[in-house]
Design a protein around this motif. Structure first.
Motif, PDB file in Angstrom:
ATOM      1  N   TYR A 102      17.722 -23.258  -0.153  1.00  0.00           N
ATOM      2  CA  TYR A 102      16.066 -23.177   1.488  1.00  0.00           C
ATOM      3  C   TYR A 102      15.091 -22.732   0.472  1.00  0.00           C
ATOM      4  N   PHE A 103      14.540 -23.563   1.647  1.00  0.00           N
ATOM      5  CA  PHE A 103      12.654 -23.085   1.175  1.00  0.00           C
ATOM      6  C   PHE A 103      11.982 -22.561   2.225  1.00  0.00           C
ATOM      7  N   SER A 104      10.830 -21.867   2.494  1.00  0.00           N
ATOM      8  CA  SER A 104      10.055 -22.054   3.445  1.00  0.00           C
ATOM      9  C   SER A 104       8.434 -22.216   3.224  1.00  0.00           C
ATOM     10  N   VAL A 105       7.466 -22.435   3.691  1.00  0.00           N
ATOM     11  CA  VAL A 105       5.943 -21.851   3.484  1.00  0.00           C
ATOM     12  C   VAL A 105       5.406 -21.313   3.253  1.00  0.00           C
ATOM     13  N   SER A 106       4.737 -20.856   1.939  1.00  0.00           N
ATOM     14  CA  SER A 106       3.876 -20.468   1.679  1.00  0.00           C
ATOM     15  C   SER A 106       2.832 -19.842   2.589  1.00  0.00           C
ATOM     16  N   ARG A 107       2.319 -18.736   2.585  1.00  0.00           N
ATOM     17  CA  ARG A 107       1.466 -18.491   3.472  1.00  0.00           C
ATOM     18  C   ARG A 107      -0.301 -18.233   2.514  1.00  0.00           C
ATOM     19  N   SER A 108      -1.282 -18.981   3.344  1.00  0.00           N
ATOM     20  CA  SER A 108      -2.435 -19.415   2.176  1.00  0.00           C
ATOM     21  C   SER A 108      -3.527 -19.114   3.154  1.00  0.00           C
ATOM     22  N   GLY A 109      -4.484 -19.160   2.449  1.00  0.00           N
ATOM     23  CA  GLY A 109      -6.178 -19.060   3.254  1.00  0.00           C
ATOM     24  C   GLY A 109      -6.615 -18.024   2.258  1.00  0.00           C
ATOM     25  N   VAL A 110      -8.357 -18.266   2.624  1.00  0.00           N
ATOM     26  CA  VAL A 110      -8.834 -16.436   1.671  1.00  0.00           C
ATOM     27  C   VAL A 110      -8.134 -15.073   2.440  1.00  0.00           C
ATOM     28  N   LEU A 111      -7.726 -14.124   1.498  1.00  0.00           N
ATOM     29  CA  LEU A 111      -7.251 -12.698   1.695  1.00  0.00           C
ATOM     30  C   LEU A 111      -8.798 -12.006   2.128  1.00  0.00           C
ATOM     31  N   GLY A 112      -8.374 -11.024   2.696  1.00  0.00           N
ATOM     32  CA  GLY A 112      -9.148 -10.438   2.861  1.00  0.00           C
ATOM     33  C   GLY A 112      -9.226  -8.481   1.918  1.00  0.00           C
ATOM     34  N   ASP A 113      -9.222  -7.734   2.687  1.00  0.00           N
ATOM     35  CA  ASP A 113      -9.197  -6.250   1.750  1.00  0.00           C
ATOM     36  C   ASP A 113      -7.653  -5.624   2.897  1.00  0.00           C
ATOM     37  N   VAL A 114      -7.444  -5.346   1.431  1.00  0.00           N
ATOM     38  CA  VAL A 114      -6.059  -4.639   2.311  1.00  0.00           C
ATOM     39  C   VAL A 114      -6.353  -2.883   2.430  1.00  0.00           C
ATOM     40  N   GLU A 115      -6.655  -2.572   3.754  1.00  0.00           N
ATOM     41  CA  GLU A 115      -7.276  -1.257   4.590  1.00  0.00           C
ATOM     42  C   GLU A 115      -6.167  -0.659   4.840  1.00  0.00           C
ATOM     43  N   ASN A 116      -6.206   0.621   4.764  1.00  0.00           N
ATOM     44  CA  ASN A 116      -5.517   1.867   5.624  1.00  0.00           C
ATOM     45  C   ASN A 116      -4.699   2.237   4.023  1.00  0.00           C
ATOM     46  N   VAL A 117      -5.442   2.096   3.079  1.00  0.00           N
ATOM     47  CA  VAL A 117      -4.459   2.328   1.633  1.00  0.00           C
ATOM     48  C   VAL A 117      -3.745   4.323   1.518  1.00  0.00           C
ATOM     49  N   ARG A 118      -3.131   4.271   2.021  1.00  0.00           N
ATOM     50  CA  ARG A 118      -2.367   6.116   1.764  1.00  0.00           C
ATOM     51  C   ARG A 118      -1.132   6.438   1.109  1.00  0.00           C
ATOM     52  N   TYR A 119      -0.893   7.961   1.409  1.00  0.00           N
ATOM     53  CA  TYR A 119       0.762   7.593   0.690  1.00  0.00           C
ATOM     54  C   TYR A 119       0.958   9.127   1.380  1.00  0.00           C
ATOM     55  N   ARG A 120       2.152   9.717   0.929  1.00  0.00           N
ATOM     56  CA  ARG A 120       3.065  10.726   1.819  1.00  0.00           C
ATOM     57  C   ARG A 120       4.115  10.893   0.653  1.00  0.00           C
ATOM     58  N   LEU A 121       4.681  12.065   0.523  1.00  0.00           N
ATOM     59  CA  LEU A 121       5.368  12.136  -0.143  1.00  0.00           C
ATOM     60  C   LEU A 121       6.714  11.860   0.398  1.00  0.00           C
ATOM     61  N   SER A 122       7.542  11.906  -0.521  1.00  0.00           N
ATOM     62  CA  SER A 122       9.257  11.669  -0.152  1.00  0.00           C
ATOM     63  C   SER A 122      10.135  12.465   1.379  1.00  0.00           C
ATOM     64  N   ASN A 123       9.839  13.520   1.254  1.00  0.00           N
ATOM     65  CA  ASN A 123      10.486  14.429   1.803  1.00  0.00           C
ATOM     66  C   ASN A 123       9.467  14.658   3.101  1.00  0.00           C
ATOM     67  N   SER A 124       8.447  14.316   3.537  1.00  0.00           N
ATOM     68  CA  SER A 124       7.194  14.268   4.654  1.00  0.00           C
ATOM     69  C   SER A 124       6.743  12.925   5.033  1.00  0.00           C
ATOM     70  N   ASP A 125       6.765  12.618   6.472  1.00  0.00           N
ATOM     71  CA  ASP A 125       6.519  11.984   7.656  1.00  0.00           C
ATOM     72  C   ASP A 125       5.015  11.680   7.980  1.00  0.00           C
ATOM     73  N   GLU A 126       3.618  12.950   7.065  1.00  0.00           N
ATOM     74  CA  GLU A 126       2.930  13.041   7.101  1.00  0.00           C
ATOM     75  C   GLU A 126       2.173  12.589   6.144  1.00  0.00           C
ATOM     76  N   ASP A 127       0.837  12.171   6.986  1.00  0.00           N
ATOM     77  CA  ASP A 127      -0.151  12.008   5.659  1.00  0.00           C
ATOM     78  C   ASP A 127      -0.676  13.341   4.929  1.00  0.00           C
ATOM     79  N   THR A 128      -1.125  14.255   5.877  1.00  0.00           N
ATOM     80  CA  THR A 128      -1.337  15.049   5.150  1.00  0.00           C
ATOM     81  C   THR A 128      -1.179  15.873   4.087  1.00  0.00           C
ATOM     82  N   ALA A 129       0.237  15.479   3.607  1.00  0.00           N
ATOM     83  CA  ALA A 129       0.890  16.464   2.562  1.00  0.00           C
ATOM     84  C   ALA A 129       0.515  15.674   1.136  1.00  0.00           C
TER      85      ALA A 129
END
Length: 628
Positions: free
Chosen positions: A371-398
């Motif tokens: 099996y195979f499929s098409v790889s995506r291509s084109g100029v990539l932009g910046d990855v945005e909205n990078v944030r983290y959470r803790l394993s025991n929290s659903d909130e970005d404020t932890a």
């Protein structure tokens, strides 16, 4: 992008003929992908689907597993590992189940008619259980070849392919409880039974893993699921102008995460002239307008090449293709006729009957339906909205604390990224380090997801921080580094200073002509107080607490009637000495002829910080009460 064959890549549609009694009409159904419409005036075409998700090894329910019925709905499991989908139309649906730290599963669920219904046909409630294996097993192995003298040499740059397999066991046999190799074997089991292990494909979301051997011949494939068999195959390799191969299949077993499995050593031998091989393909970088390229170990006899020699199918139907040869007939190029490879479509290629000019026949079992499929291509932009959470929290404020062992990194997806690399740089690092994107790491989700679990054990214990950067990748390159978002994570949690109460004895020197020094150990397990530590984390011992002395008791006025009400220990006679990062000793000089009993010494840690500079979130002080 390579995919393993699996039934769940295609949505199944069930056709059922219905005869509706007493309606005076001849209604028929209209099957469509995922649903079927029924045009009768009574009865329902919807029913409830209930999915339960369990840990494969422990059989414990998994909470917060994401269950997505593609084209219908999604939800997360409750504490019992259950999620319910109401009002689901009749039909078969592809279902994708995932949870942080577990291998995802792709399968199907269906809403079918209740065959026991004698009146108007009604759909029946569907209850299905899925088992997710925990990730975290690392598999290590080594590949050699025999040189012209018959000596073993490390085989560099050998492609290793691992497929996840399910197993069934006959005659009371059980899988091994260690990391020893097992597989297509038979013999006397530990209980005296004749046992045979039988393996089959499965519906795991990432059923194939890849690795390439280093100069030492070693390879590593990490983040594998437990309770799963690993089917290892090794691509033929050209070494010093000769083709070496390993024709057997090696099967290993992953018992319990985070074990490390050491695979049996593989020794490749020089390939017989009677066979030749596919050395490489461009599945991983294939774009819509690119030809599919296969490179062979020998020149192919194109005079024997026919339309049946290579077949490409889509949804089990052959598509019309054009082929051409290059590099002295060692490279086959395949394109769709009058078109391009479609995105989001899974193709399958089969090779048959190819021969080399030398008379050798093609040995390429992996291309008998790859099996195979098409790889995506084109100029990539910046990855945005990078944030983290803790394993025991659903909130970005932890926020992390000194002891945080895992954080979950999130970001917004890029429309043309195939996958993402996470780089990190700790306070004491001089360079950015790739966070094991090639093989994954313990408890990773799939590397194509926009979430990544990062092991931060011992990252913040000394007040250090870590910086993280996410870069998208596709066939044309990666996101720009210069403008990438850099997320800095540091301990921002206030230390907790326990509200300790202690006593210190021998504080009455009223009848003595000499002074004396008495001590109270705080946070060492000695003397009379309520906790075994001053704080739950290391404090900055270059700073010292403030000390205040009050006449009488602080917690109760009972002891105020005792002792010398006109005398209290001078604060200058009291000092603090650190004995460690979480404990210390209070020293008090009792002057000759003075009764300093039944006073309160207040040790104030409100200005003391942890190693990251965080002050305690408390107004409490440690109180040491003096006793005779």
């Amino acid at each position: 992008m390579r995919h393993a064959p699996w039934r769940g890549y295609f949505i199944l549609t069930v056709g059922v003929s219905l005869l509706v009694w007493g309606m005076g009409c001849d209604e028929t159904q209209n099957p469509v992908a995922g649903t079927q419409d029924f045009n009768y005036t009574q009865g329902s075409t919807k029913a409830e689907v209930v999915v339960r998700v369990l840990d494969k090894r422990t059989k414990a329910p998994l909470q917060d597993a994401r269950v997505e019925i593609l084209g219908a709905s999604w939800g997360t499991t409750d504490t019992g590992g259950v999620v319910e989908f109401g009002e689901t139309e009749i039909g078969w649906y592809l279902v994708k189940i995932s949870k942080d730290g577990y291998e995802g599963v792709i399968d199907y669920v269906g809403v079918e008619l209740d065959e026991s219904s004698n009146d108007v046909p009604v759909p029946q409630r569907n209850f299905k259980t899925f088992y997710l294996p925990k990730r975290g097993i690392a598999l290590k192995g080594r590949v050699f070849y025999r040189d012209k003298n018959g000596d073993k040499q490390a085989a560099n740059n050998v492609a290793v392919e691992l497929k996840l397999k399910e197993y069934t066991i006959s005659s009371h046999a059980v899988p091994p409880n260690d990391n020893s190799s097992w597989g297509y074997s038979s013999g006397e089991g530990s209980g005296g039974y004749h046992s045979v292990a039988v393996y089959s494909d499965n519906g795991y979301s990432t059923p194939i893993r890849y690795a390439v051997t280093a100069e030492s011949g070693e390879y590593l494939i990490a983040n594998l699921p437990e309770q799963v068999a690993y089917d290892l195959s090794f691509r033929p390799a050209k070494i010093d102008g000769k083709t070496y191969s390993y024709s057997s299949t090696l099967i290993e077993w992953g018992s319990t995460a985070p074990d490390t499995v050491f695979a049996n050593v593989v020794v490749m031998t020089e390939a017989e002239r009677a066979a030749f091989y596919v050395l490489s393909d461009n599945f991983e970088t294939l774009k819509s307008d690119d030809p599919l390229i296969l490179t062979f170990s020998e020149s192919v006899d194109t005079s024997a090449f026919t339309d049946d020699s290579v077949r490409v199918t889509k949804s089990a139907k052959s598509i019309l293709i054009t082929t051409s040869w290059a590099s002295d007939n060692t490279q086959l190029r395949i394109r769709p006729f009058d078109g391009a490879w479609a995105r989001n479509i899974i193709y399958q290629i089969t090779l048959h009957g190819l021969e080399a000019h030398s008379g050798a026949t093609l040995y390429a079992p992996e291309y008998a339906g790859e099996y195979f499929s098409v790889s995506r291509s084109g100029v990539l932009g910046d990855v945005e909205n990078v944030r983290y959470r803790l394993s025991n929290s659903d909130e970005d404020t932890a926020k992390v604390d000194h002891n945080t062992e895992w954080i979950y990194l999130f970001w917004s997806p890029l429309g043309n990224a195939n996958e993402y690399d996470v780089y990190l740089k700790r306070s004491d690092d001089s360079e950015w380090v790739l966070h094991d994107s090639n093989y994954g790491n313990a408890y990773y989700p799939n590397k194509t997801d926009t979430i990544r679990a990062v092991n931060t054990a011992n990252f913040f214990t000394g007040g250090e921080s870590v910086r993280l950067m996410v870069l998208g990748k596709n066939a044309d390159g990666r996101s720009p580094i210069g403008s990438a978002t850099i997320l800095e994570v540091t301990d921002e949690t206030e230390p907790e200073i326990y509200n300790l109460r202690s006593t210190i004895s021998n504080c009455n020197r009223e009848n003595s002509s000499t002074s004396d020094t008495v001590y109270a150990a705080i946070g060492t397990g000695s003397y009379n107080y309520y906790y075994d530590a001053l704080t739950s984390e290391a404090l900055d011992t270059t700073k010292y607490p403030d000390i205040e002395v009050r006449e009488g008791g602080v917690y109760t006025s009972y002891y105020s009637q005792y002792g010398d009400s006109g005398y209290a220990v001078p604060a200058a006679n009291c000092s603090w000495r650190w004995m460690g990062t979480t404990n210390g000793v209070l020293s008090v000089i009792i002057e000759a002829g003075k009764d300093a009993s039944y006073d309160s010494i207040l040790v104030d840690f409100s200005e003391i910080t942890d190693m990251a500079g965080n002050k305690p979130d408390t107004t409490e002080v440690i109180v040491v009460e003096t006793r005779p």
